[in-house]
Design a protein around this motif. Structure first.
Motif, PDB file in Angstrom:
ATOM      1  N   HIS A   9       0.836  -1.201   0.000  1.00  0.00           N
ATOM      2  CA  HIS A   9       0.000   0.000   0.000  1.00  0.00           C
ATOM      3  C   HIS A   9       0.872   1.253   0.000  1.00  0.00           C
ATOM      4  CE1 HIS A   9      -4.142  -1.154   0.134  1.00  0.00           C
ATOM      5  NE2 HIS A   9      -3.998  -1.943   1.198  1.00  0.00           N
ATOM      6  N   ARG A  50       3.007   1.422  -3.388  1.00  0.00           N
ATOM      7  CA  ARG A  50       2.387   1.493  -4.714  1.00  0.00           C
ATOM      8  C   ARG A  50       0.999   2.127  -4.725  1.00  0.00           C
ATOM      9  NH1 ARG A  50       3.842  -4.623  -6.991  1.00  0.00           N
ATOM     10  NH2 ARG A  50       6.117  -4.453  -6.761  1.00  0.00           N
ATOM     11  N   THR A  51       0.082   1.589  -3.908  1.00  0.00           N
ATOM     12  CA  THR A  51      -1.318   1.990  -4.100  1.00  0.00           C
ATOM     13  C   THR A  51      -1.622   3.381  -3.567  1.00  0.00           C
ATOM     14  OG1 THR A  51      -2.107   0.992  -2.031  1.00  0.00           O
ATOM     15  CG2 THR A  51      -1.993  -0.433  -3.963  1.00  0.00           C
ATOM     16  N   GLN A 110      -0.751   5.880  -6.199  1.00  0.00           N
ATOM     17  CA  GLN A 110      -1.760   5.823  -7.260  1.00  0.00           C
ATOM     18  C   GLN A 110      -3.052   6.490  -6.816  1.00  0.00           C
ATOM     19  OE1 GLN A 110      -2.255   1.781  -8.520  1.00  0.00           O
ATOM     20  NE2 GLN A 110      -0.092   1.519  -9.059  1.00  0.00           N
ATOM     21  N   LEU A 145      -6.273   7.337  -8.977  1.00  0.00           N
ATOM     22  CA  LEU A 145      -6.483   5.964  -9.434  1.00  0.00           C
ATOM     23  C   LEU A 145      -6.720   5.070  -8.213  1.00  0.00           C
ATOM     24  CD1 LEU A 145      -3.580   5.832 -12.060  1.00  0.00           C
ATOM     25  CD2 LEU A 145      -6.020   6.227 -12.514  1.00  0.00           C
ATOM     26  N   GLY A 154      -8.417   2.203  -7.889  1.00  0.00           N
ATOM     27  CA  GLY A 154      -8.728   0.790  -8.098  1.00  0.00           C
ATOM     28  C   GLY A 154      -7.774  -0.155  -7.405  1.00  0.00           C
ATOM     29  N   ALA A 155      -6.458   0.048  -7.560  1.00  0.00           N
ATOM     30  CA  ALA A 155      -5.480  -0.856  -6.965  1.00  0.00           C
ATOM     31  C   ALA A 155      -5.557  -0.823  -5.445  1.00  0.00           C
ATOM     32  CB  ALA A 155      -4.075  -0.491  -7.441  1.00  0.00           C
ATOM     33  N   PHE A 156      -5.721   0.378  -4.879  1.00  0.00           N
ATOM     34  CA  PHE A 156      -5.833   0.498  -3.428  1.00  0.00           C
ATOM     35  C   PHE A 156      -7.057  -0.270  -2.925  1.00  0.00           C
ATOM     36  CE2 PHE A 156      -7.673   2.507   0.288  1.00  0.00           C
ATOM     37  CZ  PHE A 156      -6.595   2.553   1.161  1.00  0.00           C
ATOM     38  N   ARG A 157      -8.164  -0.127  -3.628  1.00  0.00           N
ATOM     39  CA  ARG A 157      -9.399  -0.772  -3.210  1.00  0.00           C
ATOM     40  C   ARG A 157      -9.261  -2.293  -3.238  1.00  0.00           C
ATOM     41  NH1 ARG A 157     -13.842   1.103  -7.012  1.00  0.00           N
ATOM     42  NH2 ARG A 157     -12.986   3.082  -6.262  1.00  0.00           N
ATOM     43  N   ARG A 158      -8.703  -2.822  -4.317  1.00  0.00           N
ATOM     44  CA  ARG A 158      -8.579  -4.276  -4.444  1.00  0.00           C
ATOM     45  C   ARG A 158      -7.645  -4.852  -3.383  1.00  0.00           C
ATOM     46  NH1 ARG A 158      -8.654  -2.701  -9.922  1.00  0.00           N
ATOM     47  NH2 ARG A 158      -6.376  -2.614  -9.959  1.00  0.00           N
ATOM     48  N   LEU A 159      -6.522  -4.188  -3.157  1.00  0.00           N
ATOM     49  CA  LEU A 159      -5.576  -4.690  -2.163  1.00  0.00           C
ATOM     50  C   LEU A 159      -6.154  -4.577  -0.759  1.00  0.00           C
ATOM     51  CD1 LEU A 159      -2.718  -5.890  -2.216  1.00  0.00           C
ATOM     52  CD2 LEU A 159      -1.834  -3.613  -1.704  1.00  0.00           C
TER      53      LEU A 159
END
Length: 451
Positions: free
Chosen positions: A302, A305-306, A309, A314, A316-321
């Motif tokens: 997190h 990377r996320t 983002q 952006l 999406g990546a934070f939400r999925r992780l």
């Protein structure tokens, strides 16, 4: 007049998709129950022989207790998380409350009500399992003794009372200050069972065990609940996510350190912890450690990377992780419930050439984790669970069909115990070994060790 021709594959595709789609909450619940069931089987170890004449409350009570406890833990972290979000995570002035904060606080009463209901039901199942009857067959005297004279019962009353206050107060709470007060109340309700019941409360170094486990429970609940609230109310707000990242990092460190310390105190030192790794209890400890390690790696991802983002718009990546992180954390909560319900492994005693061989007493205390019977009476004899603290209350359950007495040879205690009842009496104030018997039969005799 025109007509529309619908192909058979078009007509059936939507209903089929609706029929086979499994809601995420249902899937998560089934998964958590599966983890809990596996953990209970692993942590229970080999089945011990039951003392003769004991009644069993039934599988519904045996398995319903951990399920209700898990539901209560989830409701507790939900309560803590919503209040943490409103009081700490969401940026704002001291007297201001953003719309997201108001929605979070508005959800707190529902979480707290579920927490209170699970606590009360869990208490009923605990005493039902203890006495060996269905909850509907419990008598008022057993409930009164449980609530008034045992740590587990007093914990039920206090947690139910605190959560009831949260239910009422959260409905009229305004501002960050009110949310902070409610959060303090929720955290207090979290640590009450740790102080009054459980394996830590019976550990030799009581204060250290209780303190470390209380810190562990609070840190883990802030972590899990805060992440859940962040996903629900503020996942696309970079500032809120950054605040939670700092909180999560601290909770990760505190949870890891306090968990290791608590395990060492409860089991009796580093050597005992290492020796326990070959048992079911140790397997659950390893599984919890693995879950904590996985979540630590996810937190690092997190921050690396996320979160950058998310700041770039952006999410999406934070939400999925974050969803994966919540799933792993909830699985560790299920493991913690099973661990609390599992008897810690007993350290092997050093053999003595002069010591008499210990009698195989399967009783032992009817140990149910949060509540144990100090003296159990069956159709044949007394069963004493183990040493008790000087001046403490000793729980007695007469599972036989006849009245007995618990009568010390020196007269320090003498109580009548009717058939099928639960009661408590005060242990002597002075340490020592107190031989006792029953006036109804000379064959009923044992020793209460007071430390």
């Amino acid at each position: 007049m025109t007509s529309t021709v619908v192909r058979p594959d078009q007509a059936q595709s939507a209903p089929e998709r609706a029929r086979w789609r499994v809601p995420a909450a249902t899937a998560a619940g089934v998964g958590l129950l599966a983890v809990l069931g596996w953990a209970i089987v692993v942590g229970s170890g080999p089945a011990a022989p039951a003392a003769s004449g004991l009644r069993e409350a039934g599988l519904l009570v045996e398995w319903g207790g951990p399920v209700v406890t898990l539901a209560g833990r989830i409701a507790a972290v939900g309560t803590v998380g919503t209040l943490l979000f409103a009081a700490v995570l969401l940026p704002g002035g001291a007297g201001q409350q953003a719309p997201q904060a108001r929605r979070a606080v508005a959800a707190a009463p529902a979480w707290a009500l579920a927490w209170a209901a699970a606590t009360v039901l869990g208490g009923l199942l605990t005493v039902s399992r203890l006495v060996g009857v269905a909850p509907t067959a419990l008598d008022a005297a057993s409930l009164r003794v449980f609530l008034a004279d045992t740590g587990a019962g007093r914990a039920v009353l206090l947690v139910a009372g605190l959560t009831a206050v949260i239910v009422v107060a959260a409905r009229s709470s305004t501002g960050r200050g009110g949310a902070l007060l409610l959060l303090a109340g929720a955290l207090t309700a979290l640590v009450v069972p740790v102080v009054l019941s459980g394996h830590s409360s019976a550990a030799e170094d009581h204060l250290t065990a209780v303190t470390t486990l209380a810190v562990h429970v609070v840190a883990a609940s802030l972590w899990v609940g805060g992440l859940g609230a962040l996903l629900r109310y503020g996942r696309e707000t970079p500032a809120t996510a950054a605040r939670f990242s700092a909180v999560a990092l601290g909770c990760f460190a505190v949870t890891a350190v306090s968990g290791v310390l608590a395990a060492g105190v409860v089991l009796g030192g580093t050597g005992a912890v290492l020796a326990a790794l070959g048992t079911g209890y140790g397997a659950l400890l390893l599984a919890k450690t693995l879950g904590l390690t996985v979540v630590g790696v996810l937190g690092w991802l997190h921050r690396r990377r996320t979160l950058p983002q998310l700041r770039e718009g952006l999410p999406g990546a934070f939400r999925r992780l974050a969803v994966v992180e919540v799933a792993v954390l909830l699985a560790t909560v299920a493991l913690a419930v099973a661990l609390a319900a599992s008897p810690p492994p007993v350290a092997a005693a050093v053999p003595s050439a002069t010591a008499a061989p210990a009698a195989a007493d399967p009783m032992a205390g009817h140990d149910h984790g949060e509540l144990s019977v100090g003296v159990l009476v069956d159709e044949d004899r007394f069963h004493v669970a183990g040493p008790v603290a000087a001046g403490s209350r000793v729980t007695v359950h007469n599972a036989s069909g006849q009245p007995v007495t618990i009568t010390a040879d020196d007269g320090s205690f003498d109580v009548d115990v009717a058939a099928g009842t639960l009661l408590t009496f005060l242990a002597p104030d002075q340490p020592g070994e107190y031989t006792f018997s029953s006036r109804h039969s000379a064959t009923y005799t044992d020793v209460l060790v007071v430390e």
